[in-house]
Motif scaffolding. Sequence first.
Motif, PDB file in Angstrom:
ATOM      1  N   PHE A 256     -35.465   1.643   5.050  1.00  0.00           N
ATOM      2  CA  PHE A 256     -34.217   1.524   5.817  1.00  0.00           C
ATOM      3  C   PHE A 256     -33.545   0.167   5.575  1.00  0.00           C
ATOM      4  O   PHE A 256     -33.008  -0.461   6.501  1.00  0.00           O
ATOM      5  CB  PHE A 256     -34.472   1.718   7.321  1.00  0.00           C
ATOM      6  N   SER A 257     -33.612  -0.307   4.345  1.00  0.00           N
ATOM      7  CA  SER A 257     -33.100  -1.642   4.023  1.00  0.00           C
ATOM      8  C   SER A 257     -31.590  -1.764   4.229  1.00  0.00           C
ATOM      9  O   SER A 257     -31.071  -2.880   4.398  1.00  0.00           O
ATOM     10  CB  SER A 257     -33.450  -2.015   2.577  1.00  0.00           C
ATOM     11  N   ASP A 258     -30.877  -0.651   4.229  1.00  0.00           N
ATOM     12  CA  ASP A 258     -29.423  -0.693   4.421  1.00  0.00           C
ATOM     13  C   ASP A 258     -29.028  -0.697   5.900  1.00  0.00           C
ATOM     14  O   ASP A 258     -27.844  -0.791   6.227  1.00  0.00           O
ATOM     15  CB  ASP A 258     -28.762   0.515   3.739  1.00  0.00           C
ATOM     16  N   GLU A 259     -30.008  -0.559   6.769  1.00  0.00           N
ATOM     17  CA  GLU A 259     -29.732  -0.495   8.204  1.00  0.00           C
ATOM     18  C   GLU A 259     -29.846  -1.862   8.860  1.00  0.00           C
ATOM     19  O   GLU A 259     -30.596  -2.724   8.402  1.00  0.00           O
ATOM     20  CB  GLU A 259     -30.716   0.468   8.893  1.00  0.00           C
ATOM     21  N   LYS A 260     -29.112  -2.033   9.950  1.00  0.00           N
ATOM     22  CA  LYS A 260     -29.240  -3.256  10.750  1.00  0.00           C
ATOM     23  C   LYS A 260     -30.316  -3.042  11.809  1.00  0.00           C
ATOM     24  O   LYS A 260     -30.474  -1.947  12.335  1.00  0.00           O
ATOM     25  CB  LYS A 260     -27.907  -3.595  11.426  1.00  0.00           C
ATOM     26  N   ALA A 261     -31.041  -4.098  12.114  1.00  0.00           N
ATOM     27  CA  ALA A 261     -32.087  -3.999  13.137  1.00  0.00           C
ATOM     28  C   ALA A 261     -31.466  -4.027  14.527  1.00  0.00           C
ATOM     29  O   ALA A 261     -30.484  -4.741  14.773  1.00  0.00           O
ATOM     30  CB  ALA A 261     -33.074  -5.152  12.990  1.00  0.00           C
TER      31      ALA A 261
ATOM     32  N   VAL B  12     -38.528  -3.866  10.303  1.00  0.00           N
ATOM     33  CA  VAL B  12     -38.424  -2.469   9.863  1.00  0.00           C
ATOM     34  C   VAL B  12     -38.490  -1.522  11.057  1.00  0.00           C
ATOM     35  O   VAL B  12     -37.826  -0.479  11.088  1.00  0.00           O
ATOM     36  CB  VAL B  12     -39.516  -2.125   8.818  1.00  0.00           C
ATOM     37  N   SER B  13     -39.273  -1.878  12.075  1.00  0.00           N
ATOM     38  CA  SER B  13     -39.370  -1.046  13.279  1.00  0.00           C
ATOM     39  C   SER B  13     -38.039  -0.998  14.016  1.00  0.00           C
ATOM     40  O   SER B  13     -37.613   0.059  14.490  1.00  0.00           O
ATOM     41  CB  SER B  13     -40.454  -1.595  14.214  1.00  0.00           C
ATOM     42  N   LEU B  14     -37.377  -2.134  14.085  1.00  0.00           N
ATOM     43  CA  LEU B  14     -36.097  -2.205  14.795  1.00  0.00           C
ATOM     44  C   LEU B  14     -34.969  -1.587  13.966  1.00  0.00           C
ATOM     45  O   LEU B  14     -33.997  -1.095  14.526  1.00  0.00           O
ATOM     46  CB  LEU B  14     -35.788  -3.661  15.158  1.00  0.00           C
ATOM     47  N   ARG B  15     -35.117  -1.590  12.642  1.00  0.00           N
ATOM     48  CA  ARG B  15     -34.143  -0.869  11.803  1.00  0.00           C
ATOM     49  C   ARG B  15     -34.287   0.639  12.017  1.00  0.00           C
ATOM     50  O   ARG B  15     -33.299   1.367  12.102  1.00  0.00           O
ATOM     51  CB  ARG B  15     -34.353  -1.213  10.318  1.00  0.00           C
ATOM     52  N   PHE B  16     -35.543   1.091  12.102  1.00  0.00           N
ATOM     53  CA  PHE B  16     -35.778   2.509  12.370  1.00  0.00           C
ATOM     54  C   PHE B  16     -35.193   2.908  13.724  1.00  0.00           C
ATOM     55  O   PHE B  16     -34.601   3.979  13.883  1.00  0.00           O
ATOM     56  CB  PHE B  16     -37.273   2.826  12.357  1.00  0.00           C
ATOM     57  N   LEU B  17     -35.332   2.037  14.718  1.00  0.00           N
ATOM     58  CA  LEU B  17     -34.809   2.331  16.053  1.00  0.00           C
ATOM     59  C   LEU B  17     -33.296   2.512  15.998  1.00  0.00           C
ATOM     60  O   LEU B  17     -32.729   3.379  16.685  1.00  0.00           O
ATOM     61  CB  LEU B  17     -35.187   1.193  17.009  1.00  0.00           C
ATOM     62  N   ASN B  18     -32.629   1.725  15.183  1.00  0.00           N
ATOM     63  CA  ASN B  18     -31.182   1.861  15.004  1.00  0.00           C
ATOM     64  C   ASN B  18     -30.830   3.227  14.408  1.00  0.00           C
ATOM     65  O   ASN B  18     -29.873   3.881  14.837  1.00  0.00           O
ATOM     66  CB  ASN B  18     -30.666   0.742  14.087  1.00  0.00           C
ATOM     67  N   VAL B  19     -31.636   3.668  13.434  1.00  0.00           N
ATOM     68  CA  VAL B  19     -31.431   4.992  12.825  1.00  0.00           C
ATOM     69  C   VAL B  19     -31.610   6.085  13.875  1.00  0.00           C
ATOM     70  O   VAL B  19     -30.815   7.020  13.957  1.00  0.00           O
ATOM     71  CB  VAL B  19     -32.420   5.219  11.656  1.00  0.00           C
ATOM     72  N   PHE B  20     -32.650   5.958  14.686  1.00  0.00           N
ATOM     73  CA  PHE B  20     -32.907   6.964  15.715  1.00  0.00           C
ATOM     74  C   PHE B  20     -31.756   7.059  16.712  1.00  0.00           C
ATOM     75  O   PHE B  20     -31.310   8.156  17.066  1.00  0.00           O
ATOM     76  CB  PHE B  20     -34.201   6.644  16.475  1.00  0.00           C
ATOM     77  N   LEU B  21     -31.270   5.910  17.168  1.00  0.00           N
ATOM     78  CA  LEU B  21     -30.200   5.910  18.177  1.00  0.00           C
ATOM     79  C   LEU B  21     -28.925   6.533  17.613  1.00  0.00           C
ATOM     80  O   LEU B  21     -28.227   7.267  18.317  1.00  0.00           O
ATOM     81  CB  LEU B  21     -29.926   4.483  18.658  1.00  0.00           C
ATOM     82  N   ARG B  22     -28.650   6.253  16.349  1.00  0.00           N
ATOM     83  CA  ARG B  22     -27.466   6.849  15.736  1.00  0.00           C
ATOM     84  C   ARG B  22     -27.636   8.363  15.559  1.00  0.00           C
ATOM     85  O   ARG B  22     -26.720   9.141  15.801  1.00  0.00           O
ATOM     86  CB  ARG B  22     -27.194   6.188  14.381  1.00  0.00           C
ATOM     87  N   PHE B  23     -28.823   8.780  15.185  1.00  0.00           N
ATOM     88  CA  PHE B  23     -29.112  10.208  15.028  1.00  0.00           C
ATOM     89  C   PHE B  23     -29.035  10.918  16.383  1.00  0.00           C
ATOM     90  O   PHE B  23     -28.492  12.023  16.496  1.00  0.00           O
ATOM     91  CB  PHE B  23     -30.506  10.391  14.423  1.00  0.00           C
ATOM     92  N   SER B  24     -29.553  10.275  17.425  1.00  0.00           N
ATOM     93  CA  SER B  24     -29.522  10.846  18.772  1.00  0.00           C
ATOM     94  C   SER B  24     -28.085  11.043  19.244  1.00  0.00           C
ATOM     95  O   SER B  24     -27.748  12.055  19.861  1.00  0.00           O
ATOM     96  CB  SER B  24     -30.281   9.939  19.741  1.00  0.00           C
ATOM     97  N   GLU B  25     -27.226  10.069  18.931  1.00  0.00           N
ATOM     98  CA  GLU B  25     -25.819  10.166  19.321  1.00  0.00           C
ATOM     99  C   GLU B  25     -25.151  11.344  18.603  1.00  0.00           C
ATOM    100  O   GLU B  25     -24.368  12.094  19.206  1.00  0.00           O
ATOM    101  CB  GLU B  25     -25.102   8.853  18.965  1.00  0.00           C
ATOM    102  N   TYR B  26     -25.498  11.526  17.340  1.00  0.00           N
ATOM    103  CA  TYR B  26     -24.944  12.656  16.579  1.00  0.00           C
ATOM    104  C   TYR B  26     -25.389  13.982  17.200  1.00  0.00           C
ATOM    105  O   TYR B  26     -24.577  14.900  17.370  1.00  0.00           O
ATOM    106  CB  TYR B  26     -25.409  12.570  15.125  1.00  0.00           C
ATOM    107  N   VAL B  27     -26.678  14.091  17.544  1.00  0.00           N
ATOM    108  CA  VAL B  27     -27.200  15.334  18.138  1.00  0.00           C
ATOM    109  C   VAL B  27     -26.528  15.612  19.480  1.00  0.00           C
ATOM    110  O   VAL B  27     -26.174  16.752  19.800  1.00  0.00           O
ATOM    111  CB  VAL B  27     -28.737  15.250  18.317  1.00  0.00           C
ATOM    112  N   ARG B  28     -26.325  14.550  20.268  1.00  0.00           N
ATOM    113  CA  ARG B  28     -25.674  14.709  21.576  1.00  0.00           C
ATOM    114  C   ARG B  28     -24.253  15.257  21.407  1.00  0.00           C
ATOM    115  O   ARG B  28     -23.856  16.232  22.058  1.00  0.00           O
ATOM    116  CB  ARG B  28     -25.628  13.368  22.307  1.00  0.00           C
ATOM    117  N   GLU B  29     -23.497  14.639  20.510  1.00  0.00           N
ATOM    118  CA  GLU B  29     -22.110  15.076  20.288  1.00  0.00           C
ATOM    119  C   GLU B  29     -22.050  16.496  19.741  1.00  0.00           C
ATOM    120  O   GLU B  29     -21.199  17.301  20.130  1.00  0.00           O
ATOM    121  CB  GLU B  29     -21.412  14.108  19.325  1.00  0.00           C
ATOM    122  N   GLU B  30     -22.981  16.809  18.841  1.00  0.00           N
ATOM    123  CA  GLU B  30     -23.013  18.149  18.254  1.00  0.00           C
ATOM    124  C   GLU B  30     -23.366  19.196  19.310  1.00  0.00           C
ATOM    125  O   GLU B  30     -22.803  20.291  19.340  1.00  0.00           O
ATOM    126  CB  GLU B  30     -24.042  18.182  17.109  1.00  0.00           C
TER     127      GLU B  30
END
Length: 443
Positions: free
Chosen positions: A169-174, A276-294
């Motif tokens: 997840f190197s392209d993600e922000k922590a 890397v753990s905090l970058r993954f958390l950012n990915v999860f939160l963004r994915f969760s927001e997408y699922v909520r909106e969908e």
Amino acid sequence: MTSHRLELTAYGHCYQYLIYQALERVHVKQTEIDTYFNVLSELGGAILESSSESTESLDESELHTFFEKYSKNFLPVDQNKVIGDLVNSFILQRSDNILKFRYRYLFYFFAAKKIAESLQKGEEAKKRIKNLVNKIHLEKASNIVLFLTFHSKDPWIIDEIILSVMDIFSDEKAVTLESGSLSFLQDFTKQIPELILEERDARQERLKHDRQKDIIEEQQEDRNRYVDENQDPSELIEKVNKVVRAIEVCGQIFRNRLGSLERSHLELIYEESLSVSLRFLNVFLRFSEYVREESIRKIKKTIEHNQNISDSKIIREIEYFYLGMNYLVILGMLYKISFSLGSAKGREIYIKVTESKGNPAWRLIQEIIELQFEKKIDINKIDKLNIEFSKNYICQRFLKEIILRHCYMHDIGFRERQKLADKLNISMQTQRSITMASKRTQC
């Protein structure tokens, strides 16, 4: 959040001692111990390279070929006696003309030993190590990599592990947990009932916690039985698994090598594992927001075809559920990181790296580590942290949750509990249950 029991691999010296004892019980002479270890190392390497790697065994034909090759590289041994002794010592197991290590962790131990011994002989061993590090999300690879760091002190191995972690997840922000980044949770956390410091039996709380962990681990083991390590998972799932395994491997290395690794290496392991753990958390939160909106979009579409259904309440419940899930995942991830990387002896490293970052996520992780591993409560420090979070309601709430959990799991004196409750503005009541956000998410 499940632990993968990598601590079983962490104590390589214990494995070595137990293997010595097992060989002594079947009366292997001290002068022959080295030979037996060498046979086991070569056998572990042969199984790892064989076409039967998935079964982690050798058949009669492969075993014959193995000893032919062994005799060309080393002084020959009495095959029947050596294999007989290793079977009788319960290191190896033989059934239906198949030979394998009786316990898979012994296979991991000796496979890693063979690779470590080959490291100075050329690039082939390095290629094998790079391949294992790349597959660190798999049980076999992660355990062999961890044993490698016991068998070899070559810093190149740790450098490869760190580089692999940095790449995930190197392209993600922590996630930082700064107040501005958590605005979507503000209204939700204000709706959760205030926390109350109850009178609870610490021993019973620990027993309940251990029972819950046992249930989760049993469920994880049941799932693992049906996991095919040769099947390619989706890229996202693979990366998520890599994050979890990588921080556990790095955590074990960090704890095992606190006394022998240079400070710069320890700081880098800790920093990159948290990042890397905090970058993954950012990915999860963004994915969760997408699922909520969908989910809301689909429900609205369904309601358009059924005017008898009121959409506002349903949508409100969905939003509450997803926000509650985010809240719990953030808190759970903070604990996962802390438990994976924490140690009672790493305080200087934690403080230095945390000060260089200075954001709430790192401060909360350091607080959990200090409470869990140093078993002490610094009330003045907690008070300062609480004041620091005065404009960050969510992190202030997380801090309270962390302190309450610690109080429930440990025997904290009444006066100390009273001081904590006063500093954190938490009510003290007895025999009253806390209404947690998790209740809503579990419904």
